[in-house]
Scaffold this motif. Structure first.
Motif, PDB file in Angstrom:
ATOM      1  N   UNK A 156      -8.111  -0.549  -6.006  1.00 20.49           N
ATOM      2  CA  UNK A 156      -8.351  -1.982  -6.159  1.00 20.49           C
ATOM      3  C   UNK A 156      -7.020  -2.688  -6.409  1.00 20.49           C
ATOM      4  N   UNK A 157      -6.793  -3.760  -5.699  1.00 21.85           N
ATOM      5  CA  UNK A 157      -5.503  -4.442  -5.760  1.00 21.85           C
ATOM      6  C   UNK A 157      -5.721  -5.900  -6.160  1.00 21.85           C
ATOM      7  N   UNK A 158      -4.969  -6.330  -7.171  1.00 19.46           N
ATOM      8  CA  UNK A 158      -5.033  -7.721  -7.628  1.00 19.46           C
ATOM      9  C   UNK A 158      -4.012  -8.523  -6.816  1.00 19.46           C
ATOM     10  N   UNK A 159      -4.463  -9.163  -5.725  1.00 17.81           N
ATOM     11  CA  UNK A 159      -3.533  -9.803  -4.812  1.00 17.81           C
ATOM     12  C   UNK A 159      -3.311 -11.279  -5.111  1.00 17.81           C
ATOM     13  N   UNK A 160      -4.152 -11.862  -5.964  1.00 18.09           N
ATOM     14  CA  UNK A 160      -3.957 -13.215  -6.482  1.00 18.09           C
ATOM     15  C   UNK A 160      -4.684 -13.262  -7.811  1.00 18.09           C
ATOM     16  N   UNK A 161      -4.318 -14.195  -8.676  1.00 15.21           N
ATOM     17  CA  UNK A 161      -4.916 -14.230 -10.003  1.00 15.21           C
ATOM     18  C   UNK A 161      -6.445 -14.320  -9.893  1.00 15.21           C
ATOM     19  N   UNK A 162      -7.119 -13.289 -10.417  1.00 16.42           N
ATOM     20  CA  UNK A 162      -8.569 -13.259 -10.377  1.00 16.42           C
ATOM     21  C   UNK A 162      -9.160 -12.797  -9.066  1.00 16.42           C
ATOM     22  N   UNK A 163      -8.329 -12.394  -8.122  1.00 20.22           N
ATOM     23  CA  UNK A 163      -8.804 -11.967  -6.805  1.00 20.22           C
ATOM     24  C   UNK A 163      -8.498 -10.480  -6.617  1.00 20.22           C
ATOM     25  N   UNK A 164      -9.531  -9.710  -6.278  1.00 20.90           N
ATOM     26  CA  UNK A 164      -9.400  -8.267  -6.130  1.00 20.90           C
ATOM     27  C   UNK A 164      -9.701  -7.870  -4.690  1.00 20.90           C
ATOM     28  N   UNK A 165      -8.876  -6.987  -4.146  1.00 22.86           N
ATOM     29  CA  UNK A 165      -9.085  -6.472  -2.792  1.00 22.86           C
ATOM     30  C   UNK A 165      -9.172  -4.951  -2.849  1.00 22.86           C
ATOM     31  N   UNK A 166     -10.182  -4.398  -2.238  1.00 19.69           N
ATOM     32  CA  UNK A 166     -10.345  -2.944  -2.194  1.00 19.69           C
ATOM     33  C   UNK A 166      -9.519  -2.414  -1.020  1.00 19.69           C
ATOM     34  N   UNK A 167      -8.222  -2.330  -1.234  1.00 21.62           N
ATOM     35  CA  UNK A 167      -7.287  -2.035  -0.154  1.00 21.62           C
ATOM     36  C   UNK A 167      -7.385  -0.585   0.311  1.00 21.62           C
ATOM     37  N   UNK A 168      -7.100  -0.387   1.596  1.00 21.32           N
ATOM     38  CA  UNK A 168      -6.866   0.940   2.153  1.00 21.32           C
ATOM     39  C   UNK A 168      -5.364   1.185   2.005  1.00 21.32           C
ATOM     40  N   UNK A 169      -4.959   2.302   1.449  1.00 20.73           N
ATOM     41  CA  UNK A 169      -3.556   2.433   1.041  1.00 20.73           C
ATOM     42  C   UNK A 169      -2.932   3.757   1.464  1.00 20.73           C
ATOM     43  N   UNK A 170      -1.615   3.779   1.493  1.00 21.49           N
ATOM     44  CA  UNK A 170      -0.826   5.003   1.476  1.00 21.49           C
ATOM     45  C   UNK A 170      -0.336   5.198   0.043  1.00 21.49           C
TER      46      UNK A 170
END
Length: 273
Positions: free
Chosen positions: A1-15
């Motif tokens: 889970x990535x916090x990409x903006x204040x209060x916004x979470x993205x379930x990113x696909x990652x390396x």
């Protein structure tokens, strides 16, 4: 889970749990021995290195869920390059976070190496509605963001977000010549890279020392385009680093370089775009 903006979470696909993924640095002439361990139980993934000559159907092949694949290729071209998952649909894998930067350091260096006082890495990427192919294809990004990656021990690794590099800026000293390795991983937008308050003294397009330009105000970076940019900071203050396509800056593509007399963060509040 990535916090990409204040209060916004993205379930990113990652390396390796990062988006963008970890910085890779090699020297011109090195051979890469790369192993991809696919820990995703549901879908294949792969690796497309823009920095190498390879057979895509073999060397960038899909690695199935819970499997590993090892690939070998030479890195004979110096520069700043993108890497990304190349599994279909490629757009979904990149837009969801599977992207990063690889630097191939030139064998003979850059002609300005001895002039440079500080080096940083910046990556620009876009965030859309979560895993929404229609938005990826036909929409516009909800956020356009910067991240920094560690070139040496003690440097920071951040994910692509709208706030970290404003709240905790990069730092330089008055009089420093600053080098930034910059990559626009997209997946869709062009970036107009600009540093407010200075001129780009030296620019190496795609990070190749043969592509040397001088005295630029802005560098155009296509999706997957990179550069090495160098500039001098002559006065103390907050220098905004932006995409001068200001709809992107408004969506988050702003970082701050704080310049002080000592080269240390003095704790003063930063001001920027």
């Amino acid at each position: 889970m990535l916090n990409y903006s204040k209060g916004k979470i993205y379930k990113a696909w990652t390396f390796n749990g990062q988006a963008p993924g970890p910085l890779i640095v090699v020297n011109e002439g090195d051979t890469l021995h790369f192993t991809l361990k696919n820990m995703d139980p549901a879908m294949p993934h792969s690796m497309d290195f823009h920095a190498v000559h390879a057979s895509p159907s073999k060397d960038f092949a899909d690695v199935m869920p819970n499997k590993s694949g090892t690939f070998t290729y030479p890195a004979n071209n110096p520069g700043v390059f993108m890497y990304h998952c190349g599994t279909k649909p490629v757009l979904a894998h990149i837009a969801n976070g599977m992207h990063g930067m690889i630097i191939v350091k030139p064998k003979s260096g850059y002609p300005t190496d001895k002039e440079v006082d500080r080096e940083f890495v910046l990556i620009q990427n876009e965030w859309y509605k979560y895993n929404d192919m229609d938005d990826f294809q036909n929409g516009v990004p909800s956020y356009v963001v910067f991240s920094t990656k560690a070139l040496k021990a003690g440097d920071r690794n951040t994910n692509g977000d709208t706030f970290t590099l404003k709240e905790k800026p990069l730092v330089a000293k008055v009089g420093d010549k600053v080098r930034i390795y910059i990559e626009n991983v997209g997946p869709n937008e062009v970036s107009s890279f600009h540093v407010v308050g200075t001129v780009l003294d030296d620019v190496y397009i795609d990070g190749n020392p043969n592509n040397h330009l001088k005295g630029l105000q802005t560098v155009m970076l296509p999706a997957s385009g990179g550069a090495v940019v160098e500039f001098t900071v002559t006065r103390p203050g907050s220098y905004s680093i932006v995409s001068h396509q200001f709809n992107q800056a408004q969506k988050g593509a702003v970082a701050i370089l704080k310049v002080t007399e000592t080269g240390e963060d003095d704790g003063a509040e930063t001001n920027g775009h």
